[in-house]
Scaffold this active site. Structure first.
Site, short mmCIF file in Angstrom:
data_model
loop_
_atom_site.label_atom_id
_atom_site.label_comp_id
_atom_site.label_asym_id
_atom_site.label_seq_id
_atom_site.Cartn_x
_atom_site.Cartn_y
_atom_site.Cartn_z
N HIS A 1 9.06 18.71 6.53
CA HIS A 1 10.11 18.84 5.57
C HIS A 1 11.50 19.55 5.96
O HIS A 1 12.59 19.21 5.56
CB HIS A 1 9.39 19.78 4.35
CG HIS A 1 8.50 19.14 3.44
ND1 HIS A 1 7.50 19.49 2.74
CD2 HIS A 1 8.67 17.91 2.80
CE1 HIS A 1 6.99 18.58 2.02
NE2 HIS A 1 7.79 17.59 1.82
N CYS B 1 12.30 -5.00 2.24
CA CYS B 1 12.42 -3.47 1.91
C CYS B 1 12.00 -2.82 3.45
O CYS B 1 11.60 -1.81 3.33
CB CYS B 1 11.48 -3.03 0.89
SG CYS B 1 9.94 -3.67 0.83
N ARG C 1 7.51 3.83 -3.16
CA ARG C 1 6.04 3.95 -2.27
C ARG C 1 5.26 4.95 -3.20
O ARG C 1 5.53 6.23 -2.80
CB ARG C 1 6.54 4.33 -1.08
CG ARG C 1 6.99 3.40 -0.05
CD ARG C 1 7.05 3.95 1.34
NE ARG C 1 7.33 2.93 2.59
CZ ARG C 1 8.66 2.81 3.14
NH1 ARG C 1 9.50 3.42 2.61
NH2 ARG C 1 8.78 1.78 3.86
N ARG D 1 2.55 -0.57 14.87
CA ARG D 1 4.01 0.09 14.57
C ARG D 1 3.86 1.82 14.98
O ARG D 1 4.90 2.14 14.96
CB ARG D 1 4.11 -0.23 13.15
CG ARG D 1 3.43 0.51 12.21
CD ARG D 1 3.72 -0.13 10.49
NE ARG D 1 4.47 0.93 10.02
CZ ARG D 1 4.55 0.65 8.64
NH1 ARG D 1 4.28 -0.21 8.23
NH2 ARG D 1 5.41 1.41 7.91
N ARG E 1 5.54 -0.25 -6.35
CA ARG E 1 4.66 -0.91 -5.50
C ARG E 1 3.53 -0.08 -5.64
O ARG E 1 3.26 1.01 -5.96
CB ARG E 1 5.03 -0.87 -4.00
CG ARG E 1 3.84 -1.40 -3.03
CD ARG E 1 4.09 -1.48 -1.73
NE ARG E 1 3.97 -0.09 -1.11
CZ ARG E 1 4.63 0.15 -0.08
NH1 ARG E 1 4.88 -0.85 0.77
NH2 ARG E 1 4.46 1.22 0.86
N ASN F 1 8.42 -4.02 8.45
CA ASN F 1 7.59 -3.06 9.10
C ASN F 1 6.20 -3.35 9.30
O ASN F 1 5.80 -3.21 10.67
CB ASN F 1 7.44 -1.66 8.41
CG ASN F 1 8.83 -1.16 8.00
OD1 ASN F 1 9.77 -1.52 8.28
ND2 ASN F 1 8.79 -0.23 7.03
N ASP F 2 5.58 -4.22 8.55
CA ASP F 2 4.16 -4.48 9.09
C ASP F 2 4.09 -5.91 9.21
O ASP F 2 3.42 -6.24 9.86
CB ASP F 2 3.11 -4.46 7.57
CG ASP F 2 2.86 -2.96 7.34
OD1 ASP F 2 2.09 -2.28 8.38
OD2 ASP F 2 2.90 -2.50 6.23
C1 PEP Z 1 6.92 -2.55 5.37
O1 PEP Z 1 5.79 -2.78 5.76
O2 PEP Z 1 7.79 -3.05 5.69
C2 PEP Z 1 7.07 -1.68 4.42
C3 PEP Z 1 8.20 -1.50 3.58
O3 PEP Z 1 5.98 -0.84 3.69
P1 PEP Z 1 5.53 0.45 4.42
O4 PEP Z 1 6.69 0.79 5.39
O5 PEP Z 1 5.29 1.24 3.30
O6 PEP Z 1 4.42 -0.10 5.07
MG MG Z 2 3.99 -2.09 4.69
#
Ligand code: PEP
Ligand code: MG
Length: 584
Positions: free
Chosen positions: A197, A510, A304, A473, A340, A462-463
């Protein structure tokens, strides 16, 4: 004394140079020497009353701090302190201290230290870094209780009157929240991680921060000149004249850049040829929606919701979820808010769900797989989302969809939930849009089939990168392979956007790629419809878009998609940006 170079984790960017201010704080760690209270109920009663008084003072302090934080930093950051205030009333916390005093006949100090260590230990043992770092919040309360028991006033950091770089073992959130960024321009801590934090607060306050600098901070004396680079995580203690001058110049340049970006953030996102672009923010709490709107977000592209679950000691019920979603929808005042459904699993543990340990958690029981396995939980969440849709422009999105069957099942649960709400007469948006995250390569490959059924896509790079390239990752060792400019990832992105357009649907993004200015010309050229990122990135991307021409970006995208390595892709985009005078 010699110049000292420190390396830690850069968590809040900016270059600052100022004298050191060393801060030491009494922590709850390390139980006082064991001692027993004298016999008889009187001694116990007196001790309980001391403990009760300490709790009352501590609660008062936290309430005052929360009020101050809400005023200066907004409700979201104040939430960190209100969360601590709530913990004081948690049945697993303060009542246990009372029980120790009664049952073990120990002084209040020992009960506080013992329980704080017990609870902090539980958090530290969790696998998620985010949960681990909550231990610091718990020790912070312990420190306050101990100070209150010693009838000591918290020295506080609000009394600092000069521009300084604060140096501390670890800073509790309630310390950080008191910092005046006009005075405390940088901070260095021995401990801490990127998701603490303190790091989050330092970013919102605009204080350059380096955490986890380790024992090297012992080489700093009060008043030493220090240059902090909060992006690189580097600090120079007692710099040479030349190093100090260079840091001063970088600090001034940074200040000018920040002022310019803040002006961009306040404007709509428009390209050089006059095209309006939908820019939205990623949020993790409802309160962040308000902050994002103030920073120029045109909506929320990703809520999220798992953070709502991860920050709670037990599963939040329908009402609590409904209030959070409604708050976000209201904050965006008619602009879209994409909620989501919970993305638990992978690196996001949920202690009270009691999920078994897995060898490959990112390939295992995660996100929609849990949602469909535990439809009771998914339904509660969907009821809350649907009810909130009566209060704004809410859309719902399912994470980690890998095949059509999964989407159809999730959509089926949504339709069932709608029917239940209709029967009970609860209001909701009958035309609520439902979409999927495209973050598993199979979903991207099947985009054409999905596009016939979903209302929209949101690409989670990201995924998508980790699953397409088989690169964890979270693993530093293979981070050099993790690259959204990899041609395989780019082919998938193009395929998804084109499939959605052919079916008259739209595609957002996103994942982190959406907030990278280097990716902006390419994404614009590929026809991405909506971009969602950390609110702090909106200014940079708006500035980037303002220099871009859509037609030129289309040609760039066409040529980039013929390239065969990430390196070649980067080079081509960099060249394009240099040609329009927009290099990084
Ligand atoms: C992603 O996977 O790009 C994403 C936005 O979801 P998270 O980072 O929450 O897995
Ligand atoms: Mg993701």
């Amino acid at each position: 004394m010699d110049t000292l170079y420190l390396q830690g984790i850069g968590v809040s960017e900016g270059v600052r140079i100022a004298p050191a201010f060393i801060h030491r704080r009494k922590e709850a760690g390390g139980a006082p020497a064991p001692a027993e209270l004298p016999g008889g109920p009187e001694a116990i009663r007196a001790e309980l009353s001391r403990l009760g008084e300490a709790k009352r003072r501590c609660a008062l302090q936290l309430e005052e701090l929360a009020a101050k934080a809400a005023e200066t930093l907004g409700e979201d950051q104040a939430g960190i302190v209100t969360g601590q205030r709530r913990l004081l009333d948690d049945p697993a916390f303060y009542p246990k201290m009372e029980a120790w005093v009664q049952e073990k006949r120990v002084p209040a100090e020992q009960a506080v230290a013992g329980i704080v260590e017990q609870v902090a230990g539980v958090f530290e043992a969790m696998s998620s870094d985010y949960m681990k770092e909550r231990a610091a919040d718990i020790r912070d309360i312990g420190g306050r209780l101990l100070n209150a028991l010693a009838a000591k006033e918290d020295r506080g950091l609000s009394a600092i009157t000069e521009r300084v770089i604060l140096v501390a073992d670890d800073l509790a959130p309630s310390d950080t929240i008191q910092l005046d960024p006009e005075r405390v321009v940088g901070l260095i801590t021995r401990a801490g991680g990127a998701t603490s934090h303190t790091a989050i607060l330092a970013r919102s306050l605009g204080i350059a921060a380096v955490v986890g600098a380790g024992s090297a901070i012992d080489g700093i004396a009060d008043g030493d000149l220090i240059a902090v680079d909060g992006a690189a995580g580097r600090c120079i203690v007692r710099p040479s004249e030349a190093e100090a001058e260079q840091s001063r110049l970088r600090m001034e340049e940074g200040e000018r850049e920040r002022a310019a970006l803040a002006r961009y953030a306040a404007r709509p996102a428009v390209t050089a040829d006059g095209t309006r672009v939908e820019l939205a923010a990623n949020i993790g709490t409802a309160a962040e929606a308000k902050a994002a709107a103030a920073q120029g977000a045109g909506g929320v592209g990703l809520f999220r919701t798992e953070f709502l679950f991860m920050n709670a000691p037990a599963m939040p019920g329908e009402e609590e979820q409904f209030r959070a979603y409604r708050e976000a929808a209201a904050a965006m005042d008619g602009r879209p808010v994409i909620i989501r459904t919970m993305d638990i699993g992978g690196d996001k543990a949920l202690p009270y769900l009691d999920l078994p340990r897995e060898d490959n958690p990112f390939l295992g029981y995660r996100a929609i797989r849990i949602g469909l396995g535990r439809q009771d939980l998914l339904k509660v969440q969907l009821r809350a989302v649907l009810r909130a849709s009566a209060f704004g422009n809410v859309k719902v999105m399912f994470p980690m969809i890998s095949g059509l069957q999964e989407w159809r099942e999730a959509k089926g649960v949504l339709e069932e939930t709608k029917e239940e709400l209709r029967r009970s007469g609860a209001a909701f948006d009958e035309r609520i849009e439902a979409g999927i995250m495209v973050e598993v390569p199979s979903a991207a490959v099947m985009a054409g089939a999905f596009a016939r059924e979903v209302d929209f896509f949101s690409i989670g790079t990201n995924d998508l990168v980790q699953y397409t390239l088989a690169v964890d990752r979270m693993n530093d060792k293979v981070a050099y392979l993790y690259d959204y400019f990899h041609p395989a990832v780019l082919q998938l992105i193009r395929q998804v956007i084109e499939a959605s357009h052919r079916a008259g649907k739209w595609t957002g993004m996103c994942g982190g790629m959406a907030g990278d200015p280097l990716a902006a010309p390419l994404l614009l050229g590929l026809g991405l419809d909506e971009w969602s990122m950390e609110a702090g990135r909106l200014g940079v991307i708006k500035k980037e878009l303002s220099a871009l021409d859509r037609e030129a970006c289309r040609s760039l995208a066409d040529s980039v998609l013929t390239l065969d390595t990430p390196h070649a892709v980067r080079q081509a985009i960099e060249e394009f940006r240099r040609a329009i005078g927009h290099s990084l």
